[in-house]
Motif scaffolding. Sequence first.
Motif, PDB file in Angstrom:
ATOM      1  N   ARG A 199       5.518   4.054   1.403  1.00 60.99           N
ATOM      2  CA  ARG A 199       4.461   3.221   1.966  1.00 60.99           C
ATOM      3  C   ARG A 199       3.427   4.099   2.669  1.00 60.99           C
ATOM      4  N   LYS A 200       2.168   3.771   2.455  1.00 64.51           N
ATOM      5  CA  LYS A 200       1.066   4.543   3.032  1.00 64.51           C
ATOM      6  C   LYS A 200       1.099   4.458   4.550  1.00 64.51           C
ATOM      7  N   PRO A 201       0.861   5.581   5.248  1.00 62.96           N
ATOM      8  CA  PRO A 201       0.749   5.515   6.706  1.00 62.96           C
ATOM      9  C   PRO A 201      -0.343   4.523   7.110  1.00 62.96           C
ATOM     10  N   ALA A 202      -0.018   3.633   8.018  1.00 59.90           N
ATOM     11  CA  ALA A 202      -0.966   2.602   8.424  1.00 59.90           C
ATOM     12  C   ALA A 202      -2.204   3.191   9.097  1.00 59.90           C
ATOM     13  N   SER A 203      -2.043   4.356   9.710  1.00 56.37           N
ATOM     14  CA  SER A 203      -3.135   4.959  10.470  1.00 56.37           C
ATOM     15  C   SER A 203      -4.135   5.716   9.592  1.00 56.37           C
ATOM     16  N   LEU A 204      -3.822   5.900   8.315  1.00 56.44           N
ATOM     17  CA  LEU A 204      -4.682   6.694   7.430  1.00 56.44           C
ATOM     18  C   LEU A 204      -5.441   5.805   6.452  1.00 56.44           C
ATOM     19  N   THR A 205      -6.659   6.191   6.151  1.00 53.59           N
ATOM     20  CA  THR A 205      -7.397   5.555   5.065  1.00 53.59           C
ATOM     21  C   THR A 205      -6.772   5.946   3.732  1.00 53.59           C
ATOM     22  N   PHE A 206      -7.173   5.271   2.667  1.00 57.15           N
ATOM     23  CA  PHE A 206      -6.660   5.643   1.350  1.00 57.15           C
ATOM     24  C   PHE A 206      -7.074   7.079   0.994  1.00 57.15           C
ATOM     25  N   GLU A 207      -8.289   7.458   1.368  1.00 56.06           N
ATOM     26  CA  GLU A 207      -8.753   8.819   1.076  1.00 56.06           C
ATOM     27  C   GLU A 207      -7.920   9.846   1.826  1.00 56.06           C
ATOM     28  N   GLU A 208      -7.645   9.581   3.095  1.00 54.66           N
ATOM     29  CA  GLU A 208      -6.823  10.499   3.883  1.00 54.66           C
ATOM     30  C   GLU A 208      -5.394  10.551   3.347  1.00 54.66           C
ATOM     31  N   ALA A 209      -4.842   9.392   3.018  1.00 47.60           N
ATOM     32  CA  ALA A 209      -3.466   9.354   2.512  1.00 47.60           C
ATOM     33  C   ALA A 209      -3.328  10.113   1.200  1.00 47.60           C
ATOM     34  N   ALA A 210      -4.328  10.008   0.342  1.00 51.17           N
ATOM     35  CA  ALA A 210      -4.274  10.708  -0.941  1.00 51.17           C
ATOM     36  C   ALA A 210      -4.280  12.219  -0.769  1.00 51.17           C
ATOM     37  N   ALA A 211      -4.778  12.685   0.368  1.00 48.14           N
ATOM     38  CA  ALA A 211      -4.848  14.122   0.628  1.00 48.14           C
ATOM     39  C   ALA A 211      -3.527  14.709   1.098  1.00 48.14           C
ATOM     40  N   VAL A 212      -2.546  13.861   1.388  1.00 44.74           N
ATOM     41  CA  VAL A 212      -1.316  14.339   2.019  1.00 44.74           C
ATOM     42  C   VAL A 212      -0.220  14.789   1.051  1.00 44.74           C
ATOM     43  N   PRO A 213       0.149  14.017   0.000  1.00 46.73           N
ATOM     44  CA  PRO A 213       1.474  14.179  -0.617  1.00 46.73           C
ATOM     45  C   PRO A 213       1.866  15.584  -1.054  1.00 46.73           C
ATOM     46  N   LEU A 214       1.158  16.202  -1.998  1.00 48.27           N
ATOM     47  CA  LEU A 214       1.622  17.494  -2.512  1.00 48.27           C
ATOM     48  C   LEU A 214       1.595  18.561  -1.417  1.00 48.27           C
TER      49      LEU A 214
ATOM     50  N   GLU B 222       0.861  -1.184   0.000  1.00 46.48           N
ATOM     51  CA  GLU B 222       0.000   0.000   0.000  1.00 46.48           C
ATOM     52  C   GLU B 222       0.896   1.233   0.000  1.00 46.48           C
ATOM     53  N   VAL B 223       0.700   2.102  -0.975  1.00 50.70           N
ATOM     54  CA  VAL B 223       1.600   3.234  -1.168  1.00 50.70           C
ATOM     55  C   VAL B 223       0.810   4.528  -1.336  1.00 50.70           C
ATOM     56  N   TYR B 224       1.534   5.633  -1.188  1.00 48.72           N
ATOM     57  CA  TYR B 224       0.978   6.933  -1.544  1.00 48.72           C
ATOM     58  C   TYR B 224       2.102   7.781  -2.106  1.00 48.72           C
ATOM     59  N   GLY B 225       1.744   8.862  -2.821  1.00 50.15           N
ATOM     60  CA  GLY B 225       2.820   9.640  -3.405  1.00 50.15           C
ATOM     61  C   GLY B 225       2.361  10.860  -4.182  1.00 50.15           C
ATOM     62  N   TYR B 226       3.366  11.632  -4.528  1.00 46.63           N
ATOM     63  CA  TYR B 226       3.222  12.843  -5.345  1.00 46.63           C
ATOM     64  C   TYR B 226       3.847  12.507  -6.692  1.00 46.63           C
ATOM     65  N   VAL B 227       3.007  12.036  -7.618  1.00 44.37           N
ATOM     66  CA  VAL B 227       3.487  11.463  -8.872  1.00 44.37           C
ATOM     67  C   VAL B 227       3.589  12.549  -9.942  1.00 44.37           C
ATOM     68  N   ARG B 228       4.505  13.457  -9.708  1.00 40.37           N
ATOM     69  CA  ARG B 228       4.771  14.489 -10.720  1.00 40.37           C
ATOM     70  C   ARG B 228       5.900  14.018 -11.615  1.00 40.37           C
ATOM     71  N   LYS B 229       5.625  14.028 -12.905  1.00 36.25           N
ATOM     72  CA  LYS B 229       6.626  13.629 -13.889  1.00 36.25           C
ATOM     73  C   LYS B 229       7.167  14.875 -14.590  1.00 36.25           C
ATOM     74  N   ASP B 230       7.991  14.704 -15.589  1.00 33.48           N
ATOM     75  CA  ASP B 230       8.608  15.849 -16.254  1.00 33.48           C
ATOM     76  C   ASP B 230       7.750  16.413 -17.379  1.00 33.48           C
ATOM     77  N   TRP B 231       6.600  15.814 -17.622  1.00 33.04           N
ATOM     78  CA  TRP B 231       5.670  16.310 -18.623  1.00 33.04           C
ATOM     79  C   TRP B 231       4.252  15.975 -18.155  1.00 33.04           C
ATOM     80  N   MET B 232       3.259  16.617 -18.740  1.00 34.36           N
ATOM     81  CA  MET B 232       1.873  16.396 -18.373  1.00 34.36           C
ATOM     82  C   MET B 232       1.249  15.359 -19.296  1.00 34.36           C
ATOM     83  N   GLN B 233       0.830  14.241 -18.719  1.00 31.63           N
ATOM     84  CA  GLN B 233       0.097  13.240 -19.481  1.00 31.63           C
ATOM     85  C   GLN B 233      -0.551  12.207 -18.575  1.00 31.63           C
ATOM     86  N   GLY B 234       0.232  11.325 -17.985  1.00 28.04           N
ATOM     87  CA  GLY B 234      -0.315  10.191 -17.253  1.00 28.04           C
ATOM     88  C   GLY B 234      -0.452  10.459 -15.772  1.00 28.04           C
TER      89      GLY B 234
END
Length: 307
Positions: free
Chosen positions: A114-129, A86-98
């Motif tokens: 790795r996603k924080p164990a204490s957070l739901t997927f919705e909460e984790a997605a709110a964190v990276p950027l 289970e992972v989370y992240g700020y998936v910025r690439k060098d161009w805009m597409q995917g």
Amino acid sequence: MRAITYSRYGGSDVLELTEQPTPKVGPDSVLVRVKAASVNPVDWKVRAGYLDPLMDTVFPVVPGWDVAGVVERVGLDTPELSVGDEVYGYVRKDWMQGGTFAELVAAPVRTLARKPASLTFEEAAAVPLAGLTAYQSIERTGVRAGQTVLVHAAAGGVGQFAVQIAAARGARVIGTASEKNHEHLRSLGAEPVTYGEGLADRVRALAPGGVDVVLDFGSDDLVATTRAVLAEGGTVASIVEAAARDELGGQYVWVRPSSADLDALSALADEGRLRVDVAQVFDLADAAAAHEASQTGHVRGKVVVRV
């Protein structure tokens, strides 16, 4: 796979739910089955074409940089992660597409943790950027225990994380916000002050000797206010005003993907020192409404898209 895409710059009406091919997975990337993504102001600014001078765009674009999900396939050289993680992240690439508003996204491992164990997927997605922006601003200004930190726009998406991270380091935090958000800021560990005319006087009343660090995530008159409240030897960082660097000798911060910094945020979350405020959750098909909710500027907390 299902994905939100747009084939030209414009308003939220250019977003549509389409079928797209499964992304290819490079040697240092993994394929993530997306559980949730979140909306940041940069997403609708990119959609409108504001970043076209900075980044190449390949249409159709799948928007979104924040993600939380499960690793479905690994690249040839990705020892950091395995299928099922289970992972989370700020998936910025060098161009805009995917981007991340899709059922699947190919993500370089340098953008994930790795996603924080204490957070739901919705909460984790709110964190990276937003979380990384706050963390890297604090790192670059060297915030430490015993300092007094002024956070502009402290109730915003980035500001809420900055308040909590600075407080976790033992700093005293003063945060600017409208009065309706003052109690919320107190619950995060900040002393709230109302922004607007007379702000410098209000800050000086709380910190007569001045503040050691100014973190600007949105202010009306950064240069004048900073000069009025910054203590001798203090520093400033801004994500909106290059004047922080050019006129005040501080830092102008553009957030970078960083697995190590995400790990630091995960630790704070799992220790109970980093709360995540999810304001609204939309289904993938309603991504246009999610963009519109973010674009109003009146949402406290993050807007999340569930996939």
